[in-house]
Design a protein around this motif. Structure first.
Motif, PDB file in Angstrom:
ATOM      1  N   LEU A   1     -19.209  13.676  23.894  1.00  0.00           N
ATOM      2  CA  LEU A   1     -18.939  12.526  24.762  1.00  0.00           C
ATOM      3  C   LEU A   1     -18.523  12.983  26.156  1.00  0.00           C
ATOM      4  O   LEU A   1     -18.951  12.401  27.163  1.00  0.00           O
ATOM      5  N   LEU A   2     -17.703  14.031  26.239  1.00  0.00           N
ATOM      6  CA  LEU A   2     -17.328  14.585  27.545  1.00  0.00           C
ATOM      7  C   LEU A   2     -18.550  15.153  28.259  1.00  0.00           C
ATOM      8  O   LEU A   2     -18.706  14.978  29.481  1.00  0.00           O
ATOM      9  N   LEU A   3     -19.408  15.825  27.520  1.00  0.00           N
ATOM     10  CA  LEU A   3     -20.633  16.373  28.092  1.00  0.00           C
ATOM     11  C   LEU A   3     -21.537  15.257  28.605  1.00  0.00           C
ATOM     12  O   LEU A   3     -22.066  15.332  29.719  1.00  0.00           O
ATOM     13  N   GLN A   4     -21.706  14.227  27.815  1.00  0.00           N
ATOM     14  CA  GLN A   4     -22.544  13.092  28.224  1.00  0.00           C
ATOM     15  C   GLN A   4     -21.991  12.436  29.481  1.00  0.00           C
ATOM     16  O   GLN A   4     -22.744  12.057  30.382  1.00  0.00           O
ATOM     17  N   ALA A   5     -20.672  12.315  29.551  1.00  0.00           N
ATOM     18  CA  ALA A   5     -20.046  11.725  30.740  1.00  0.00           C
ATOM     19  C   ALA A   5     -20.363  12.545  31.981  1.00  0.00           C
ATOM     20  O   ALA A   5     -20.606  11.994  33.063  1.00  0.00           O
ATOM     21  N   ALA A   6     -20.386  13.857  31.848  1.00  0.00           N
ATOM     22  CA  ALA A   6     -20.639  14.731  32.999  1.00  0.00           C
ATOM     23  C   ALA A   6     -22.121  14.832  33.340  1.00  0.00           C
ATOM     24  O   ALA A   6     -22.479  14.993  34.500  1.00  0.00           O
ATOM     25  N   TYR A   7     -22.989  14.715  32.337  1.00  0.00           N
ATOM     26  CA  TYR A   7     -24.407  15.003  32.550  1.00  0.00           C
ATOM     27  C   TYR A   7     -25.257  13.783  32.888  1.00  0.00           C
ATOM     28  O   TYR A   7     -26.117  13.848  33.751  1.00  0.00           O
ATOM     29  N   GLN A   8     -25.037  12.665  32.201  1.00  0.00           N
ATOM     30  CA  GLN A   8     -26.010  11.589  32.350  1.00  0.00           C
ATOM     31  C   GLN A   8     -25.418  10.180  32.431  1.00  0.00           C
ATOM     32  O   GLN A   8     -26.120   9.214  32.220  1.00  0.00           O
ATOM     33  N   ALA A   9     -24.154  10.059  32.774  1.00  0.00           N
ATOM     34  CA  ALA A   9     -23.544   8.728  32.790  1.00  0.00           C
ATOM     35  C   ALA A   9     -23.247   8.270  34.215  1.00  0.00           C
ATOM     36  O   ALA A   9     -22.966   9.083  35.100  1.00  0.00           O
TER      37      ALA A   9
ATOM     38  N   ILE B   1     -20.009  25.364  20.370  1.00  0.00           N
ATOM     39  CA  ILE B   1     -21.091  24.449  20.012  1.00  0.00           C
ATOM     40  C   ILE B   1     -22.375  24.974  20.664  1.00  0.00           C
ATOM     41  O   ILE B   1     -22.395  25.300  21.842  1.00  0.00           O
ATOM     42  N   GLU B   2     -23.428  25.042  19.881  1.00  0.00           N
ATOM     43  CA  GLU B   2     -24.686  25.573  20.392  1.00  0.00           C
ATOM     44  C   GLU B   2     -25.338  24.610  21.379  1.00  0.00           C
ATOM     45  O   GLU B   2     -25.263  23.390  21.223  1.00  0.00           O
ATOM     46  N   LEU B   3     -25.993  25.192  22.384  1.00  0.00           N
ATOM     47  CA  LEU B   3     -26.695  24.399  23.386  1.00  0.00           C
ATOM     48  C   LEU B   3     -27.747  23.497  22.739  1.00  0.00           C
ATOM     49  O   LEU B   3     -27.922  22.354  23.160  1.00  0.00           O
ATOM     50  N   ALA B   4     -28.415  23.973  21.705  1.00  0.00           N
ATOM     51  CA  ALA B   4     -29.433  23.167  21.025  1.00  0.00           C
ATOM     52  C   ALA B   4     -28.831  21.895  20.436  1.00  0.00           C
ATOM     53  O   ALA B   4     -29.465  20.829  20.460  1.00  0.00           O
ATOM     54  N   VAL B   5     -27.609  21.977  19.934  1.00  0.00           N
ATOM     55  CA  VAL B   5     -26.923  20.796  19.389  1.00  0.00           C
ATOM     56  C   VAL B   5     -26.643  19.806  20.513  1.00  0.00           C
ATOM     57  O   VAL B   5     -26.854  18.596  20.360  1.00  0.00           O
ATOM     58  N   ALA B   6     -26.185  20.311  21.646  1.00  0.00           N
ATOM     59  CA  ALA B   6     -25.898  19.447  22.794  1.00  0.00           C
ATOM     60  C   ALA B   6     -27.171  18.775  23.304  1.00  0.00           C
ATOM     61  O   ALA B   6     -27.169  17.573  23.608  1.00  0.00           O
ATOM     62  N   LYS B   7     -28.257  19.533  23.398  1.00  0.00           N
ATOM     63  CA  LYS B   7     -29.516  18.968  23.869  1.00  0.00           C
ATOM     64  C   LYS B   7     -30.029  17.900  22.912  1.00  0.00           C
ATOM     65  O   LYS B   7     -30.536  16.866  23.350  1.00  0.00           O
ATOM     66  N   GLN B   8     -29.873  18.129  21.626  1.00  0.00           N
ATOM     67  CA  GLN B   8     -30.302  17.133  20.647  1.00  0.00           C
ATOM     68  C   GLN B   8     -29.469  15.861  20.799  1.00  0.00           C
ATOM     69  O   GLN B   8     -30.010  14.759  20.776  1.00  0.00           O
ATOM     70  N   TYR B   9     -28.162  16.009  20.977  1.00  0.00           N
ATOM     71  CA  TYR B   9     -27.288  14.842  21.148  1.00  0.00           C
ATOM     72  C   TYR B   9     -27.682  14.040  22.383  1.00  0.00           C
ATOM     73  O   TYR B   9     -27.696  12.814  22.371  1.00  0.00           O
ATOM     74  N   LEU B  10     -28.013  14.749  23.471  1.00  0.00           N
ATOM     75  CA  LEU B  10     -28.352  14.097  24.739  1.00  0.00           C
ATOM     76  C   LEU B  10     -29.821  13.677  24.821  1.00  0.00           C
ATOM     77  O   LEU B  10     -30.233  13.105  25.832  1.00  0.00           O
ATOM     78  N   ASP B  11     -30.606  13.974  23.801  1.00  0.00           N
ATOM     79  CA  ASP B  11     -32.047  13.697  23.796  1.00  0.00           C
ATOM     80  C   ASP B  11     -32.772  14.410  24.934  1.00  0.00           C
ATOM     81  O   ASP B  11     -33.697  13.862  25.542  1.00  0.00           O
ATOM     82  N   VAL B  12     -32.362  15.641  25.218  1.00  0.00           N
ATOM     83  CA  VAL B  12     -33.014  16.457  26.240  1.00  0.00           C
ATOM     84  C   VAL B  12     -34.046  17.333  25.538  1.00  0.00           C
ATOM     85  O   VAL B  12     -33.697  18.114  24.650  1.00  0.00           O
ATOM     86  N   ILE B  13     -35.303  17.214  25.956  1.00  0.00           N
ATOM     87  CA  ILE B  13     -36.375  17.963  25.288  1.00  0.00           C
ATOM     88  C   ILE B  13     -36.961  19.068  26.168  1.00  0.00           C
ATOM     89  O   ILE B  13     -37.836  19.799  25.723  1.00  0.00           O
ATOM     90  N   HIS B  14     -36.488  19.205  27.393  1.00  0.00           N
ATOM     91  CA  HIS B  14     -36.994  20.228  28.303  1.00  0.00           C
ATOM     92  C   HIS B  14     -35.959  21.340  28.458  1.00  0.00           C
ATOM     93  O   HIS B  14     -34.818  21.204  28.010  1.00  0.00           O
ATOM     94  N   ASN B  15     -36.386  22.432  29.059  1.00  0.00           N
ATOM     95  CA  ASN B  15     -35.492  23.579  29.255  1.00  0.00           C
ATOM     96  C   ASN B  15     -35.035  23.744  30.701  1.00  0.00           C
ATOM     97  O   ASN B  15     -34.290  24.670  31.002  1.00  0.00           O
ATOM     98  N   SER B  16     -35.484  22.878  31.595  1.00  0.00           N
ATOM     99  CA  SER B  16     -35.193  23.072  33.014  1.00  0.00           C
ATOM    100  C   SER B  16     -33.717  22.921  33.362  1.00  0.00           C
ATOM    101  O   SER B  16     -33.275  23.459  34.374  1.00  0.00           O
ATOM    102  N   ASP B  17     -32.949  22.227  32.550  1.00  0.00           N
ATOM    103  CA  ASP B  17     -31.518  22.033  32.819  1.00  0.00           C
ATOM    104  C   ASP B  17     -30.621  22.892  31.933  1.00  0.00           C
ATOM    105  O   ASP B  17     -29.406  22.665  31.883  1.00  0.00           O
TER     106      ASP B  17
END
Length: 109
Positions: free
Chosen positions: A76-84, A4-20
């Motif tokens: 969902l696993l990514l969201q749990a690890a990143y921002q929950a 899965i591309e990082l851009a897809v993950a960032k879009q799902y998480l509503d991340v608009i910056h590149n710092s993370d």
């Protein structure tokens, strides 16, 4: 390297910056690995991987992209690890299992 591309993950998480980006890539790789272990197969492995056609074993080619429900399970696993929060992380992980469970293989063998 993620399926899965990082851009897809960032879009799902509503991340608009590149710092993370480095952190997100690591977490995405880990989420994909966890999903693959839970399903007992790779994200691009077809299901079923082989079929008997007229008595001949035919191997299915790899998928070009994962099933949408598998992608959502990984997100969902990514969201749990990143921002929950811890409580929300547990709920997200259970929701991921619901999405990934139909794709599990080798449970009764």
């Amino acid at each position: 390297m993620s399926v899965i591309e990082l851009a897809v993950a960032k879009q799902y998480l509503d991340v608009i910056h590149n710092s993370d980006d480095a952190k997100l890539q690591l977490l995405l790789d880990a989420a994909e690995d966890e999903a693959a272990q839970y399903m007992n197969r790779g994200l691009l492995d077809p299901y079923p991987a082989a079929l008997l056609v007229d008595g001949v074993l035919v191997l299915a080619p790899p998928l070009e992209k994962p099933f949408p429900s598998v992608v959502l399970g990984v997100m969902l696993l990514l969201q749990a690890a990143y921002q929950a929060s811890p409580d929300d992380a547990e709920k997200l992980r259970r929701a991921a299992e619901v999405k990934l469970a139909p794709h599990r293989v080798g449970l009764g063998a």
